[in-house]
Structures are given as structure tokens and as C-alpha cells.
Write an enzyme that holds these catalytic residues in place. Structure first.
Site, PDB file in Angstrom:
ATOM      1  N   SER A 138      91.536  42.745  43.575  1.00 44.45           N
ATOM      2  CA  SER A 138      90.448  42.065  42.858  1.00 44.45           C
ATOM      3  C   SER A 138      90.545  42.216  41.345  1.00 44.45           C
ATOM      4  O   SER A 138      91.053  43.232  40.842  1.00 44.45           O
ATOM      5  CB  SER A 138      89.124  42.651  43.334  1.00 44.45           C
ATOM      6  OG  SER A 138      88.068  42.219  42.517  1.00 44.45           O
ATOM      7  N   TYR A 161      83.631  49.487  44.120  1.00 45.85           N
ATOM      8  CA  TYR A 161      84.390  48.405  44.755  1.00 45.85           C
ATOM      9  C   TYR A 161      85.734  48.207  44.035  1.00 45.85           C
ATOM     10  O   TYR A 161      86.801  48.209  44.658  1.00 45.85           O
ATOM     11  CB  TYR A 161      83.549  47.117  44.725  1.00 45.85           C
ATOM     12  CG  TYR A 161      84.337  45.876  45.049  1.00 45.85           C
ATOM     13  CD1 TYR A 161      84.625  45.533  46.359  1.00 45.85           C
ATOM     14  CD2 TYR A 161      84.817  45.047  44.027  1.00 45.85           C
ATOM     15  CE1 TYR A 161      85.367  44.396  46.649  1.00 45.85           C
ATOM     16  CE2 TYR A 161      85.551  43.911  44.304  1.00 45.85           C
ATOM     17  CZ  TYR A 161      85.824  43.583  45.615  1.00 45.85           C
ATOM     18  OH  TYR A 161      86.562  42.466  45.898  1.00 45.85           O
ATOM     19  N   LYS A 202      77.952  34.248  52.488  1.00 48.66           N
ATOM     20  CA  LYS A 202      77.946  35.425  51.616  1.00 48.66           C
ATOM     21  C   LYS A 202      76.584  35.602  50.936  1.00 48.66           C
ATOM     22  O   LYS A 202      76.342  36.604  50.263  1.00 48.66           O
ATOM     23  CB  LYS A 202      79.045  35.314  50.546  1.00 48.66           C
ATOM     24  CG  LYS A 202      80.448  35.416  51.133  1.00 48.66           C
ATOM     25  CD  LYS A 202      81.511  35.449  50.058  1.00 48.66           C
ATOM     26  CE  LYS A 202      81.508  36.755  49.300  1.00 48.66           C
ATOM     27  NZ  LYS A 202      82.609  36.869  48.335  1.00 48.66           N
TER      28      LYS A 202
END
Ligand SMILES: NC(=O)c1ccc[n+]([C@@H]2O[C@H](COP(=O)([O-])OP(=O)(O)OC[C@H]3O[C@@H](n4cnc5c(N)ncnc54)[C@H](O)[C@@H]3O)[C@@H](O)[C@H]2O)c1
Length: 334
Positions: A138, A161, A202
Site C-alpha cells: 500500500s 495498517y 466497503k
């Protein structure tokens, strides 16, 4: 020139997170263009459990998989007994998209266990089969570092994350440095802000494109953090699928940015949406987050060079391609 991906016939392909946004798009692509490959999905799907922030702990949804062809294996990446369900299979390719994808989740233990620790299982699996593992990293690995974001510099995540994804990439670097990957390949794809078909489930973690469009259609008004000038690299899902499929072909392991290569503002999204759905009001509100990425932009030069990746969608053409689905979602959820 004959590409390997012309010939995925009879190959066993695992897609973790296959019930999620990006995973399900890879599944449908493979079903459509490589119908004779054997597709396996590993996903936890969703239940009613939520994080402290109120969001569901896993976002996979069966509706993302309607009309798909393949086998579903239900399991939790953070549970070694569930992963054992995969022991009996041999996979030629693994697309590892499964993860806690919610960047605002504060449960560090669970994020790192789910996203990072589970990687080992898939590395071992691909070692065994001498195949290719392509996993989702990411842009969050760059935190708020200065753009353009270049692999190998400014890797300073601002949340757990992003840290979990950087740990994955550090593990890959170690494998590459020790030349352990002679008989198998591992490709990390650092996605930037992905938007497009099948992201609806989502919810509040879907892209700003979908969220702003639905706000505009429902309320004739959208809310933006002051003053909508933050710029991000928005990349269309079809380009992300393209990068994944091209990664199959790469003959060396590595870490690659996957973005459009261009940074665009939230105000730009508003302007483009207005062309498709008519005028609406914009209210600028104070940003409550102490951490917020104000400028992300992928340096994609190495991705172009090694993967032959070529982003085909601008923000304008991506939204144009997506808008009918957004309008359909609006109608269905009225
Ligand atoms: N969408 C983006 O803009 C973006 C950007 C950068 C990176 N990524 C990464 O890409 C991958 C796919 O993201 P996405 O946008 O499709 O998100 P998503 O949440 O729609 O997909 C993730 C999938 O993983 C599954 N999952 C979650 N926890 C699990 C667990 N413990 N065990 C098994 N399955 C589990 C979910 O059910 C879901 O189907 C993720 O690894 C994410 O971190 C996404």
C-alpha cells in the site's frame, strides 16, 4: 511474443480476499479471460463484528462473487487452523489481497497478525509449488512523506495498517537479498487510492469517488475537508487488475508502486462528477484527523519498466467508465 498469461489453462490460482473489492475484480477478470484456469478463493467474508471505530472487521461480500466460477474456502488469515484448509492444494499463482483494509483501525495486534504474520504461510506455499506470489502492499507505507513516492525512500507509515504492509515488504526484501527466490517469485504491489466497480461493500472505507458521488446524488450536497485541495493518486480498478496480471510475467521479485502516476484533488473529483450528475453544493468542513495524507503520487517508472504496466485511465475516463454503476447503486439503495 507469447505471454505466460495467454496460457493459464489448468493453472491453480488462489485469490485471498477474493470476496473483497480488488480480489473479486481479479477473480472476475480471470473467469472472463482465462476461463480454464482453476480459481480458489480464501476469505473470511463478513459477520456482525465491528472495530472500535464502528466499521466491520472484514468487508468481503458474497454479492461481489455473483456468477463467479471457482471454489470458496472460508477462513481467517489470523487463524493457522483455517490456513491449514489450503494445505492440500498446490497453487501456481497466488494473488494475496486479503487483509484488514481499514486504515483507521486502531487494533495494532490484530492488524499486524492478520496482514503481516499470515504472509509467511503464502511464501511457504509458493516456495513449495515454485510459482508466483503477488501480494497487496500500500501507499500507506509512505505515510506523509514527500511525493512523488518512490519505492525505497520515505517509507515511514503513520498508522498500524501502513506499518503492517511495510513489514511485508521488509520480509520480501530479505528474501531477495538472500537470493532465496531462485525458484519462485514474489511481487509486492503498492496500490495508491483505488476506485471502481465492486467497492460498494466497503462502506465508509470505499473511495472518495464513490462516497462523494453517492452524497451528491442523495443530498445534492457533499462535504469536503477544507478546502478540497488535498491531492492524491487515484487509480482505476481496471489498471490495478492490469498490474496484477502483468506481474505474473515478471522474472524477478520486487516491490512496485501501482498508481496513475498523477495526483488530483478532491475538488477535481467534484468537478468531474458535476459533468455526469449535474450541479450540487460543496460544504468545506474542518479536518478532524491529526494525520492526513495531503499529497500522494506514485512514481511508476520502475513499474512501467519491469511490469510493462501502463495506466490507461485518467480520473476523467475512470469516472466516466464507472458512473453507470454508481448511478445503479444509488437507485438500488434509495
Ligand atoms: N482499495 C485501496 O485503495 C487499497 C489501497 C492500498 C492497498 N490495498 C490493499 O489491497 C487489498 C484489497 O483491498 P480492498 O480494497 O479490496 O479491500 P476489501 O476490504 O474489500 O478486501 C479485503 C478482503 O479481505 C478479507 N479479509 C479481511 N480480513 C480477513 C481475515 N482475517 N481473513 C480472511 N480474509 C479477510 C475481507 O473479507 C475482504 O474480502 C488489501 O490487502 C488492502 O490492504 C487497497
Amino acid at each position: 511474443m507469447k505471454y505466460i498469461y495467454d496460457d493459464l489453462k489448468d493453472k491453480n490460482i488462489l485469490i485471498t480476499g477474493g470476496a473483497g473489492f480488488i480480489g473479486s475484480n481479479i477473480v472476475h477478470y480471470l473467469n472472463r479471460y482465462h476461463g480454464e484456469s482453476k480459481i480458489f478463493i480464501f476469505d473470511k467474508f463478513r459477520d456482525n463484528t465491528t472495530f472500535e471505530n464502528g466499521n466491520l472487521t472484514s468487508l468481503g461480500h458474497f454479492k461481489n462473487l455473483l456468477n463467479f466460477k471457482g471454489e470458496v474456502i472460508v477462513g481467517d488469515l489470523a487463524n493457522s487452523n483455517d490456513l491449514k484448509k489450503l494445505d492440500k492444494y498446490k497453487f501456481d499463482y497466488i494473488f494475496h489481497e486479503g487483509a484488514i483494509s481499514d486504515t483507521t483501525c486502531k487494533n495494532q495486534e490484530l492488524i499486524i497478525k492478520t496482514n503481516f504474520e499470515s504472509l509467511d504461510y503464502f511464501i511457504n506455499k509458493i516456495k513449495e509449488s515454485e510459482g508466483v506470489l503477488i501480494y497487496a502492499s500500500s501507499a500507506a507505507t509512505y505515510g506523509n512523506s514527500k511525493a512523488p513516492n518512490i519505492v525505497g525512500s520515505g517509507e515511514s507509515p503513520e498508522n498500524a495498517y501502513g506499518f503492517s504492509k511495510l513489514l511485508m515488504d521488509m520480509k520480501l526484501r530479505e528474501i531477495i537479498q538472500n537470493n532465496e527466490d531462485e525458484n519462485f517469485k514474489i511481487i509486492s504491489l503498492r496500490y495508491f487510492n483505488v476506485y471502481g466497480s465492486r467497492e460498494y461493500f466497503k462502506g465508509s472505507t470505499a473511495s472518495m469517488i464513490l462516497q462523494l458521488a453517492l452524497q451528491a446524488l442523495r443530498n445534492k450536497k457533499v462535504k469536503l475537508f477544507e478546502f478540497g485541495e488535498q491531492i492524491r493518486d487515484f487509480v482505476y480498478i481496471k489498471d490495478v487488475v492490469q498490474a496484477n496480471i502483468k506481474a505474473i510475467e515478471v522474472n524477478k521479485s520486487g516491490i512496485y508502486n501501482v498508481g496513475s502516476g498523477v495526483a488530483r484533488s478532491f475538488n477535481d473529483i467534484v468537478d468531474i462528477l458535476k459533468l455526469h450528475i449535474g450541479d450540487f453544493e460543496v460544504e468545506y468542513i474542518k479536518n478532524p484527523y491529526s494525520f492526513y495524507q495531503n499529497h500522494t503520487q506514485a512514481d511508476i517508472s520502475q513499474t512501467i519498466k519491469d511490469l510493462f504496466y501502463e495506466p490507461r485511465y485518467t480520473l476523467e475516463s475512470g469516472i466516466k467508465d464507472y458512473i453507470d454503476e454508481i448511478k445503479r447503486i444509488y437507485k438500488d439503495t434509495k
